[in-house]
Design an enzyme around this catalytic site. Structure first.
Site, PDB file in Angstrom:
ATOM      1  N   HIS A   2       0.000  -1.122   1.030  1.00 41.16           N
ATOM      2  CA  HIS A   2      -0.417  -0.063   0.085  1.00 41.16           C
ATOM      3  C   HIS A   2       0.629   1.588   0.195  1.00 41.16           C
ATOM      4  CE1 HIS A   2      -4.618  -1.607  -0.331  1.00 41.16           C
ATOM      5  NE2 HIS A   2      -4.762  -1.553   1.085  1.00 41.16           N
ATOM      6  N   GLU A  18      -4.937  -3.944  -3.583  1.00 38.91           N
ATOM      7  CA  GLU A  18      -5.197  -4.229  -2.633  1.00 38.91           C
ATOM      8  C   GLU A  18      -4.272  -5.810  -2.739  1.00 38.91           C
ATOM      9  OE1 GLU A  18      -7.499  -5.024   0.847  1.00 38.91           O
ATOM     10  OE2 GLU A  18      -6.875  -3.652  -0.481  1.00 38.91           O
ATOM     11  N   GLU A  20      -1.778  -2.206   5.267  1.00 40.91           N
ATOM     12  CA  GLU A  20      -1.192  -0.769   5.046  1.00 40.91           C
ATOM     13  C   GLU A  20      -0.041  -0.438   4.581  1.00 40.91           C
ATOM     14  OE1 GLU A  20      -4.140   0.761   4.884  1.00 40.91           O
ATOM     15  OE2 GLU A  20      -5.434  -0.985   6.319  1.00 40.91           O
TER      16      GLU A  20
HETATM   17 ZN   LIG Z   1      -6.302  -2.823   1.911  1.00 45.66          ZN
END
Ligand SMILES: [Zn+2]
Length: 506
Positions: free
Chosen positions: A274, A300, A271
């Site tokens: 991201h 991703e 995370e």
């Molecule tokens: Zn992800």
């Protein structure tokens, strides 16, 4: 306003006004969504739904307004006069406008109702292992999506349209080639691993880990990764996720498991990746439609880069173990970095996608892609899915599917009308392997950076080549621009072969 006679400056001022409204509505929606997943009381669900739906409608009204349409179309006529980022902004807005407008509002509302119902049915079908109750919804949704795809682009194959919605530029030709290549690598590699059966020892990871201590560790992991802590919120939720309102305000969550602290580390690195992307977008884009990541696959690619290519590397094991020792000294006092590395890199065939390891994960994705492709081509209908699913799990992963709950009912995506979404998960890992090769060619010693624990050289490269562009560039442009060549799966195949052959001594 007479748009034809307005000056370009006047048009840009109108555009900025509309964009700021879209930003503000998006800001509110994201805050509401984040609060819903992390802190709202149970009774708030209905109010939250009402508020979110209204904000969504207000956003759509602005995006689809005559004012917006006239402004972007007129600016598009004058694109030669605009700086590059403004050209990108207009192009992205025209695409967003088409996405929203091409399907009649009534049909869209029908689809929304179908999704709400399907999601409900899916929840109980999963609990009760009852594919038959959910199957009609899959068929209905596929036929609606085929119809919508024809409205969007009558020239294209409907499945290609949806693949392109989730990853601009991707289609079946692209994914067929990619998946054939990685299947040819992973399936035999996995068969050899299973045959050998000498899995790494995971004893060092087994224990009970206080959740409050784990939560403190989460913050340190995010800092180690290189996130800007002044632009980050970290909370807990049932399933980890990332969201943001702008590059200044990014949220991540983690889900803490008392018997698995490594999961917190890797999920935070994921995370956090991201979040790093969102934080790294050009701040000039914050109040425009260019804010946010460009595609699911590119998003991703960053999260999996930090989770796997960096986080699960032998080089980074020293850093990951050191932070684990700091928070859980008793547990890890005798653990070596080699043991940590091996324990976190077990590759094993399994049934559940979200629990799959780095090697086998893509096979779970390929199976879903092949099922969706056959559904859209009319080769199968939903009633055939359980048997097709079982056969593919047997052929690719060598596992027998005991029931549909652990088979074709496991993922929520289809119940939400998302077909063509899954492939982006596998694409991300492969993009990431190509980034590493490009960094190396451009003189960055990636292994040294990972071994030192200071990931700045890697995040600087990503910032410069990927993050800063936000939505202004499409995935294929980013890859070619960053890596000096189009996307190629062989970096990922080579990476997996080398890594897992060494771990399993093949
Ligand atoms: Zn992800």
């Amino acid at each position: 306003m007479n748009y034809k006679e307005a000056t370009t400056e006047e048009l840009l001022a109108v555009l900025d006004g509309l964009e700021t409204k879209l930003f503000a509505l998006g800001y509110a929606s994201n805050q509401i969504g984040f609060a819903g997943e992390t802190q709202d009381p149970a009774n708030a669900a209905r109010d939250r739904g009402e508020a979110s739906a209204t904000l969504h409608l207000l956003s759509q009204n602005i995006l689809c307004s005559d004012e917006m349409y006239a402004t972007i179309m007129e600016l598009n006529e004058r694109r030669e006069e605009l700086p590059e980022w403004r050209q990108d902004q207009v192009r992205v807005l025209i695409r967003d406008w088409e996405e929203t407008n091409v399907i009649p509002a009534e049909e869209n509302a029908d689809m929304t109702r179908l999704i709400v119902e399907a999601n409900d049915v899916w929840h109980s079908a999963k609990v009760e292992n009852d594919w038959d109750s959910f199957a009609p919804y899959v068929d209905k949704m596929v036929s609606k999506l085929i119809h919508f795809a024809k409205l969007k682009d009558p020239e294209k194959d409907p499945y290609d349209v949806w693949l392109g919605v989730y990853e601009q530029g991707a289609n079946m030709e692209f994914y067929d080639k990619f998946f054939e290549e990685i299947k040819a690598t992973i399936v035999p590699l996995l068969a050899k691993i299973v045959q050998k059966g000498n899995h790494p020892d995971t004893t060092c990871l087994q224990g009970t880990f206080d959740k409050d201590i784990q939560y403190k560790m989460t913050r340190e992991v995010a800092e180690m990764e290189g996130l800007n802590m002044d632009a980050l919120v970290i909370e807990q939720s049932l399933h980890p996720f990332t969201n943001s309102t702008s590059s200044n305000h990014v949220f991540i969550t983690t889900s803490l498991l008392e018997n698995d602290m490594a999961s917190n580390i890797y999920s935070t690195l994921h995370e956090g990746g991201h979040a790093m992307y969102e934080q790294g977008i050009n701040p000039m884009f914050n109040y425009t439609s260019l804010r946010g990541g460009t595609s699911l696959g590119i998003h991703e690619s960053v999260s999996r880069f930090f989770e796997n290519l960096v986080g699960r590397s032998r080089e980074y094991a020293d850093t990951a173990l050191a932070v684990s020792k700091k928070y859980f000294p008793e547990q890890f006092k005798d653990t070596t970095a080699d043991e940590w590395y091996l324990a976190n890199n077990v590759a094993m065939p399994s049934l559940i996608r979200v629990e799959a390891d780095e090697l086998t994960y893509s096979l779970h994705v390929i199976i879903r892609y092949e099922v969706e492709r056959a559904l859209f081509a009319g080769e199968i209908t939903a009633k055939d899915i359980p048997s097709v699913w079982a056969k593919k799990y047997h052929d690719y992963l060598g596992v027998e599917v005991p029931n549909d709950t652990e088979g074709c009912l496991q993922d929520t995506h289809w119940s939400g009308g998302s077909f063509g979404y899954f492939p982006t998960y596998a694409l991300g890992s492969a993009y990431g392997a190509q980034y590493i090769a490009a960094m190396e060619r451009q003189g960055i010693d990636t292994k040294a950076a990972m071994a030192s624990g200071d990931l700045t050289p890697l995040s600087n490269w990503l910032s410069e080549n990927i993050f800063q562009y936000g939505r202004s560039k499409d995935p294929s442009w980013l890859i070619e621009h960053a890596c000096g060549e189009p996307f190629s799966a062989h970096y990922f195949c080579d990476y997996l072969t080398q890594k897992f052959s060494a771990i399993y001594d093949l």
